[in-house]
Design an enzyme around this catalytic site. Structure first.
Site, PDB file in Angstrom:
ATOM      1  N   ARG A   1      13.792  -2.922   7.532  1.00 57.31           N
ATOM      2  CA  ARG A   1      13.464  -2.543   8.936  1.00 57.31           C
ATOM      3  C   ARG A   1      13.398  -3.818   9.840  1.00 57.31           C
ATOM      4  O   ARG A   1      13.173  -4.815   9.693  1.00 57.31           O
ATOM      5  CB  ARG A   1      11.786  -2.143   8.824  1.00 57.31           C
ATOM      6  CG  ARG A   1      11.441  -0.945   7.948  1.00 57.31           C
ATOM      7  CD  ARG A   1      10.248  -0.790   7.504  1.00 57.31           C
ATOM      8  NE  ARG A   1       8.989  -1.103   8.535  1.00 57.31           N
ATOM      9  CZ  ARG A   1       7.803  -0.818   8.517  1.00 57.31           C
ATOM     10  NH1 ARG A   1       7.317  -0.397   7.216  1.00 57.31           N
ATOM     11  NH2 ARG A   1       7.170  -1.317   9.217  1.00 57.31           N
TER      12      ARG A   1
ATOM     13  N   ARG B   1      11.612  -6.941   1.537  1.00 56.47           N
ATOM     14  CA  ARG B   1      11.325  -5.485   1.641  1.00 56.47           C
ATOM     15  C   ARG B   1      12.596  -4.619   1.984  1.00 56.47           C
ATOM     16  O   ARG B   1      13.205  -4.908   3.184  1.00 56.47           O
ATOM     17  CB  ARG B   1      10.156  -5.429   2.471  1.00 56.47           C
ATOM     18  CG  ARG B   1       9.467  -3.959   2.459  1.00 56.47           C
ATOM     19  CD  ARG B   1       8.109  -4.026   2.911  1.00 56.47           C
ATOM     20  NE  ARG B   1       7.916  -4.060   4.205  1.00 56.47           N
ATOM     21  CZ  ARG B   1       6.764  -3.397   4.662  1.00 56.47           C
ATOM     22  NH1 ARG B   1       5.947  -2.947   4.022  1.00 56.47           N
ATOM     23  NH2 ARG B   1       6.679  -3.339   5.964  1.00 56.47           N
TER      24      ARG B   1
ATOM     25  N   LYS C   1       0.920  -1.113  -0.004  1.00 51.30           N
ATOM     26  CA  LYS C   1      -0.022  -0.013  -0.036  1.00 51.30           C
ATOM     27  C   LYS C   1       0.762   1.204  -0.035  1.00 51.30           C
ATOM     28  O   LYS C   1       0.376   2.223  -0.344  1.00 51.30           O
ATOM     29  CB  LYS C   1      -1.152   0.108   1.190  1.00 51.30           C
ATOM     30  CG  LYS C   1      -0.371   0.055   2.700  1.00 51.30           C
ATOM     31  CD  LYS C   1      -1.493   0.087   3.598  1.00 51.30           C
ATOM     32  CE  LYS C   1      -1.093  -0.151   5.156  1.00 51.30           C
ATOM     33  NZ  LYS C   1       0.198  -0.362   5.217  1.00 51.30           N
TER      34      LYS C   1
ATOM     35  N   ARG D   1      -5.509   3.101  11.821  1.00 51.49           N
ATOM     36  CA  ARG D   1      -5.399   1.660  11.888  1.00 51.49           C
ATOM     37  C   ARG D   1      -6.441   1.048  12.784  1.00 51.49           C
ATOM     38  O   ARG D   1      -6.520  -0.204  13.092  1.00 51.49           O
ATOM     39  CB  ARG D   1      -4.055   1.427  12.965  1.00 51.49           C
ATOM     40  CG  ARG D   1      -2.625   1.519  11.679  1.00 51.49           C
ATOM     41  CD  ARG D   1      -2.458   0.295  11.070  1.00 51.49           C
ATOM     42  NE  ARG D   1      -1.141  -0.112  11.128  1.00 51.49           N
ATOM     43  CZ  ARG D   1       0.146   0.333  10.558  1.00 51.49           C
ATOM     44  NH1 ARG D   1       0.066   1.417   9.672  1.00 51.49           N
ATOM     45  NH2 ARG D   1       1.245  -0.316  10.677  1.00 51.49           N
TER      46      ARG D   1
ATOM     47  N   ARG E   1       2.634  -8.486  13.605  1.00 45.92           N
ATOM     48  CA  ARG E   1       1.770  -7.583  12.941  1.00 45.92           C
ATOM     49  C   ARG E   1       0.492  -7.697  12.123  1.00 45.92           C
ATOM     50  O   ARG E   1      -0.310  -7.182  12.048  1.00 45.92           O
ATOM     51  CB  ARG E   1       2.915  -6.585  12.115  1.00 45.92           C
ATOM     52  CG  ARG E   1       4.037  -6.055  12.920  1.00 45.92           C
ATOM     53  CD  ARG E   1       5.185  -5.539  12.258  1.00 45.92           C
ATOM     54  NE  ARG E   1       4.767  -4.681  11.138  1.00 45.92           N
ATOM     55  CZ  ARG E   1       5.659  -4.204   9.827  1.00 45.92           C
ATOM     56  NH1 ARG E   1       6.572  -5.341   9.778  1.00 45.92           N
ATOM     57  NH2 ARG E   1       5.017  -3.509   9.112  1.00 45.92           N
TER      58      ARG E   1
HETATM   59  P1  AMP Z   1       3.908   0.754   8.953  1.00 50.69           P
HETATM   60  O1  AMP Z   1       5.344   1.458   8.271  1.00 50.69           O
HETATM   61  O2  AMP Z   1       2.570   1.457   8.510  1.00 50.69           O
HETATM   62  O3  AMP Z   1       4.036  -0.515   8.857  1.00 50.69           O
HETATM   63  O4  AMP Z   1       4.065   1.016  10.393  1.00 50.69           O
HETATM   64  C1  AMP Z   1       5.228   0.671  11.318  1.00 50.69           C
HETATM   65  C2  AMP Z   1       4.587   0.800  12.972  1.00 50.69           C
HETATM   66  O5  AMP Z   1       4.407   1.905  13.183  1.00 50.69           O
HETATM   67  C3  AMP Z   1       3.285  -0.181  13.140  1.00 50.69           C
HETATM   68  O6  AMP Z   1       3.614  -1.606  13.317  1.00 50.69           O
HETATM   69  C4  AMP Z   1       3.085   0.408  14.433  1.00 50.69           C
HETATM   70  O7  AMP Z   1       3.680   0.137  15.397  1.00 50.69           O
HETATM   71  C5  AMP Z   1       3.431   2.058  14.169  1.00 50.69           C
HETATM   72  N1  AMP Z   1       2.186   2.681  13.443  1.00 50.69           N
HETATM   73  C6  AMP Z   1       2.107   3.296  12.278  1.00 50.69           C
HETATM   74  N2  AMP Z   1       0.841   3.809  11.767  1.00 50.69           N
HETATM   75  C7  AMP Z   1       0.235   3.511  12.960  1.00 50.69           C
HETATM   76  C8  AMP Z   1      -1.164   3.887  13.509  1.00 50.69           C
HETATM   77  N3  AMP Z   1      -2.045   4.545  12.466  1.00 50.69           N
HETATM   78  N4  AMP Z   1      -1.629   3.688  14.861  1.00 50.69           N
HETATM   79  C9  AMP Z   1      -0.766   2.840  15.667  1.00 50.69           C
HETATM   80  N5  AMP Z   1       0.391   2.487  15.431  1.00 50.69           N
HETATM   81  C10 AMP Z   1       0.913   2.909  13.997  1.00 50.69           C
END
Ligand code: AMP
Length: 210
Positions: free
Chosen positions: A156, A123, A13, A88, A167
């Site tokens: 990451r 990734r 995404k 989220r 996750r």
């Molecule tokens: P992402 O890069 O979107 O996969 O986000 C990485 C991590 O950041 C996630 O596993 C969460 O720990 C945190 N995170 C990102 N966006 C949110 C959100 N909207 N609400 C809560 N945690 C978030």
């Protein structure tokens, strides 16, 4: 146009949000990228978020909603934006509504869990600008170096297999209910993630009508 991208971690995404951002000239807003930046800079929000992120858990709403609110108030977001990774939870979606933000469309990129797990190992993300890459599907021109800036394209910490599983579990429990939330409002479109990124992009553009 205000868009939301929904999808499991590793669904692609973020990559699709970047393509749509270029096409529509509206900024992609990734709460994950903003939180990683905050952790790197040791800000109070970053310090509060780090332990949750390392475990693959969601960061508490209070912290994330605060960061998002500040970001969408900036000048470049006044003609529209693409939210990647926010909301989220249903609570976060309600917070957006309470802020008076009108969402035109929520685009779900659907990829089955088995394929997510297979993809995640390849990734990579730029440690400077947050651009996303994949060793197989979207390699950098120079190995390990971001195409867009001088940054390093690295794995990451939360892309390790154990954390990916946690996750995914969090995604199904907390984020997948957003499909119903936006579907009930007549705002959900689902795109099946394809093997080739360009094919997913074509379907995504069709769904958005751009
Ligand atoms: P992402 O890069 O979107 O996969 O986000 C990485 C991590 O950041 C996630 O596993 C969460 O720990 C945190 N995170 C990102 N966006 C949110 C959100 N909207 N609400 C809560 N945690 C978030």
């Amino acid at each position: 146009m205000n868009l939301i991208f929904l999808g499991a971690p590793g669904s692609g995404k973020g990559t699709q949000a970047e393509f749509v951002s270029e096409k529509k000239s509206i900024p992609p807003i990734s709460t994950g990228n903003m939180l990683r930046e905050a952790v790197k800079n040791g800000t109070p929000a970053g310090l509060a978020a780090k332990e949750y992120m390392d475990r693959g858990d969601l960061v508490p709403d209070e912290t994330v909603i605060g960061i998002l609110k500040e970001r969408i108030a900036k000048d470049d977001a006044q003609n529209g934006f693409i939210l990647d990774g926010f909301p989220r939870t249903v609570e976060q979606a309600k917070a957006l509504e309470d802020m008076g933000v009108n969402i035109d469309l929520a685009v779900e990129i659907y990829v089955p869990d088995e394929r997510i797990c297979a993809r995640m190992g390849g990734r990579r993300v730029c440690d400077a600008c947050g651009a996303s890459y994949h060793l197989e599907y979207k390699p950098t021109a120079v190995e390990g170096k971001c195409d867009a800036c001088e940054g390093n394209a690295v794995q990451r910490v939360d892309d390790k297999p154990e954390t990916v599983l946690s996750r995914l579990k969090t995604y199904h429990e907390k984020t997948a209910p957003l499909r119903d939330f936006y579907s009930e409002r007549g705002k959900l479109k689902t795109v099946e993630g394809q093997e080739e990124i360009a094919d997913t992009t074509r379907l995504t553009f069709e769904a958005i009508g751009c």
